[in-house]
Design a protein around this motif. Structure first.
Motif, short mmCIF file in Angstrom:
data_model
loop_
_atom_site.label_atom_id
_atom_site.label_comp_id
_atom_site.label_asym_id
_atom_site.label_seq_id
_atom_site.Cartn_x
_atom_site.Cartn_y
_atom_site.Cartn_z
N GLU A 288 -26.30 21.95 9.64
CA GLU A 288 -25.97 20.64 10.20
C GLU A 288 -25.19 19.86 9.15
OE1 GLU A 288 -29.44 18.50 11.32
OE2 GLU A 288 -29.96 19.83 12.99
N SER A 289 -24.27 19.04 9.60
CA SER A 289 -23.56 18.16 8.68
C SER A 289 -23.70 16.71 9.16
CB SER A 289 -22.07 18.53 8.58
OG SER A 289 -21.43 18.38 9.84
N CYS A 290 -23.59 15.78 8.21
CA CYS A 290 -23.76 14.36 8.54
C CYS A 290 -23.04 13.53 7.48
CB CYS A 290 -25.24 13.98 8.60
SG CYS A 290 -26.09 14.14 7.01
N ASP A 291 -23.00 12.21 7.71
CA ASP A 291 -22.46 11.27 6.73
C ASP A 291 -21.07 11.69 6.23
OD1 ASP A 291 -24.93 10.22 7.11
OD2 ASP A 291 -25.55 10.25 5.01
N HIS A 292 -20.19 11.99 7.18
CA HIS A 292 -18.84 12.42 6.79
C HIS A 292 -17.97 11.21 6.45
CE1 HIS A 292 -14.63 13.99 7.95
NE2 HIS A 292 -14.88 14.25 6.68
N PHE A 293 -17.44 11.21 5.24
CA PHE A 293 -16.50 10.19 4.80
C PHE A 293 -15.13 10.83 4.60
CE2 PHE A 293 -20.60 8.63 3.49
CZ PHE A 293 -20.53 7.24 3.52
N PRO A 294 -14.08 10.29 5.19
CA PRO A 294 -12.75 10.83 4.89
C PRO A 294 -12.31 10.38 3.50
CG PRO A 294 -12.54 8.86 6.22
CD PRO A 294 -14.02 9.13 6.08
N ALA A 295 -11.30 11.00 2.97
CA ALA A 295 -10.72 10.51 1.72
C ALA A 295 -10.08 9.15 1.97
CB ALA A 295 -9.69 11.49 1.19
N THR A 296 -10.22 8.24 1.02
CA THR A 296 -9.55 6.95 1.11
C THR A 296 -8.25 7.06 0.32
OG1 THR A 296 -11.65 5.77 1.29
CG2 THR A 296 -9.74 4.49 0.60
N VAL A 297 -7.14 7.04 1.05
CA VAL A 297 -5.83 7.30 0.45
C VAL A 297 -4.99 6.02 0.47
CG1 VAL A 297 -3.77 8.74 0.51
CG2 VAL A 297 -5.97 9.70 1.26
N ASN A 298 -4.72 5.48 -0.70
CA ASN A 298 -3.96 4.25 -0.82
C ASN A 298 -2.46 4.51 -0.66
OD1 ASN A 298 -6.20 2.67 -1.25
ND2 ASN A 298 -5.93 2.50 -3.46
N ASP A 299 -1.81 3.68 0.15
CA ASP A 299 -0.38 3.74 0.35
C ASP A 299 0.34 3.22 -0.91
OD1 ASP A 299 1.98 3.86 2.46
OD2 ASP A 299 2.16 1.93 1.42
N GLU A 300 1.37 3.91 -1.35
CA GLU A 300 2.06 3.51 -2.58
C GLU A 300 2.68 2.12 -2.46
OE1 GLU A 300 4.82 6.31 -4.08
OE2 GLU A 300 3.37 7.95 -4.27
N ARG A 301 3.23 1.79 -1.28
CA ARG A 301 3.83 0.46 -1.09
C ARG A 301 2.76 -0.62 -1.13
NH1 ARG A 301 5.97 1.06 4.58
NH2 ARG A 301 4.06 2.32 4.65
N ALA A 302 1.60 -0.32 -0.55
CA ALA A 302 0.50 -1.29 -0.57
C ALA A 302 -0.02 -1.50 -1.98
CB ALA A 302 -0.63 -0.82 0.35
N VAL A 303 -0.09 -0.43 -2.77
CA VAL A 303 -0.53 -0.55 -4.16
C VAL A 303 0.44 -1.43 -4.94
CG1 VAL A 303 -0.79 0.74 -6.31
CG2 VAL A 303 -1.84 1.59 -4.21
N ALA A 304 1.74 -1.23 -4.72
CA ALA A 304 2.73 -2.06 -5.40
C ALA A 304 2.59 -3.53 -4.99
CB ALA A 304 4.14 -1.55 -5.08
N LYS A 305 2.26 -3.75 -3.72
CA LYS A 305 2.09 -5.12 -3.23
C LYS A 305 0.86 -5.76 -3.86
CE LYS A 305 1.76 -7.87 1.00
NZ LYS A 305 1.86 -7.89 2.48
N VAL A 306 -0.24 -5.02 -3.98
CA VAL A 306 -1.44 -5.54 -4.63
C VAL A 306 -1.16 -5.87 -6.09
CG1 VAL A 306 -3.80 -5.01 -5.35
CG2 VAL A 306 -3.04 -4.35 -3.07
N TRP A 307 -0.43 -4.98 -6.76
CA TRP A 307 -0.12 -5.19 -8.17
C TRP A 307 0.65 -6.50 -8.35
CZ3 TRP A 307 -1.89 -1.28 -11.49
CH2 TRP A 307 -1.65 -1.52 -12.85
N ALA A 308 1.68 -6.69 -7.52
CA ALA A 308 2.48 -7.92 -7.60
C ALA A 308 1.65 -9.15 -7.25
CB ALA A 308 3.69 -7.81 -6.67
N ALA A 309 0.75 -9.01 -6.26
CA ALA A 309 -0.11 -10.13 -5.86
C ALA A 309 -1.03 -10.55 -7.00
CB ALA A 309 -0.92 -9.75 -4.63
N CYS A 310 -1.60 -9.59 -7.71
CA CYS A 310 -2.48 -9.91 -8.83
C CYS A 310 -1.72 -10.62 -9.94
CB CYS A 310 -3.14 -8.63 -9.36
SG CYS A 310 -4.45 -7.97 -8.32
N GLU A 311 -0.51 -10.17 -10.19
CA GLU A 311 0.29 -10.81 -11.23
C GLU A 311 0.60 -12.25 -10.87
OE1 GLU A 311 3.58 -8.15 -11.59
OE2 GLU A 311 2.57 -6.87 -13.08
#
Length: 382
Positions: A288-311
């Motif tokens: 039996e399998s349970c508690d399946h979590f997919p990989a959390t994959v960050n979009d490169e454009r979104a990462v760049a946007k977060v970086w600029a937002a923090c700055e």
């Protein structure tokens, strides 16, 4: 003083008090009735945002004037079956249940962000989704109906992160949280009198052999494209009856991987090894399998946007050297639209998550709001 600073002076103390209330009244995954209602009541009392109650989850909507797809944010609100041993007036009032992963802080931050967005009146619409059952991996995938109801273009969330610099955002493009699942293998042999074990089929030896083979599978890096890990979480054979040779057993594992395909291969190799051992000994096998979590994959454009937002927001930011090994069901949302999961450090010497002394630092609420508000007001639309 700017309008943003005035707004933060008003909403952060409200959110902090809310966080303490949530901490004192934790609820386990799938049982978050009071928590959900308290969050909705808070938003009704302190904002005019539209609320959409979808039973086990809800979201708030700020309607902007722009035709651009909405920007969305998520917070989880379930607790864990762990005792609370913090010395604080808001210590958990529920024996054996506590917010030991900081979901009380995530939810309070999202409420503060919602109030901030409404006060600042940006042109772009924003969705604030409050999700149950993150700890079991069952929550996010049951909230995907929000995409049918709202035109969402990008999605963001954060998790507090002990071991990282205090109030510093940590980020990584690509996979930032691993895919994982729980795997249980049930062995059906044949009991016998302990004086005549040869008359039965004791699965203990097959389980012991399998544990050794799992160790060999993990050690062979040529089998996988990226990082994998198998953790033994429970082994049980027979009962505490010294006159009986065991006739059944169970082996429970948590398997995780950087790539989804490696997780599938790891499971297949373990089950194949178990089946070979069982067939050779006449042992029945069920999995039996349970508690399946997919990989959390960050979009490169979104990462760049977060970086600029923090700055722009003056929030310290750094790149994570490696992905976070634990799993996060926010990955279900990122399968639908680009976005990013980010981490905010609670300090290098902070108590670890999922431990009795852990407590979400209130100072992270303002960091989260400043970071996410900078994303909302950004001219960049993914």
């Amino acid at each position: 003083m700017s309008d943003l600073e005035k707004t933060l002076q008003r909403v952060v103390p409200l959110a902090t008090q809310l966080r303490h209330e949530l901490h004192a009244h934790p609820e386990l995954s799938g049982q978050e009735v009071w928590t959900k209602q308290r969050l909705m009541d808070f938003l009704r009392d302190h904002s005019g945002l539209e609320l959409f109650d979808r039973g086990h989850y809800f979201y708030a909507l700020y309607r902007g004037t722009s035709d651009a797809p909405a920007i969305a944010f998520r917070a989880d609100f379930d607790a864990l079956p762990i005792e609370d041993e913090i010395e604080a007036p808001y210590r958990s009032q529920c024996a054996g249940v506590a917010h030991k992963c900081g979901h009380d802080g995530h939810s309070a931050t999202l409420c503060a962000l919602a109030l901030t967005v409404e006060a600042m009146q940006p042109e772009r619409s924003a969705v604030f989704l409050f999700q149950p059952a993150e700890e079991t991996g069952a929550g996010a995938k049951t909230c995907l109906g929000v995409f049918d109801e709202q035109h969402i273009g990008e999605f963001y969330a954060y998790h507090n992160y002990p071991g990282e610099p205090f109030k510093t955002v940590s980020l990584l493009a690509g996979t930032i949280c691993l895919t994982s699942k729980g795997l249980s293998l049930f062995f059906d042999g044949k009991p016998a009198h302990a004086s005549q074990p040869e008359n039965g089929i004791n699965p203990a030896y097959a389980i012991a052999r399998l544990i050794g083979e799992i160790e060999q599978i993990q050690a062979d890096e040529s089998l996988f494209e990226g990082f994998i890990r198998c953790t033994i979480v429970n082994v049980q054979v027979g009962e505490a009856a010294f006159g009986v040779s065991a006739g059944d057993g169970v082996l429970r594992l948590t398997i995780r991987a950087y790539h989804e395909r490696d997780l599938t291969k790891l499971e297949e190799l373990i089950v194949a090894a178990a089946r070979h051992l069982c067939d050779a000994r006449g042992i029945g096998l069920r999995t039996e399998s349970c508690d399946h979590f997919p990989a959390t994959v960050n979009d490169e454009r979104a990462v760049a946007k977060v970086w600029a937002a923090c700055e722009r927001a003056g929030v310290p930011i750094k790149q994570l050297p490696v992905p976070f090994r634990a799993s996060e069901d926010f990955g279900w949302f990122l399968k639908r639209v680009p976005g990013a999961m980010l981490f905010i450090g609670t300090g290098e010497d902070a108590d670890p998550l999922h431990t009795v002394h852990y407590d979400f630092p209130d100072d992270l609420i303002e960091v989260g709001v400043r970071t996410f508000w900078a994303l909302v007001e950004s001219d960049r639309v993914l």
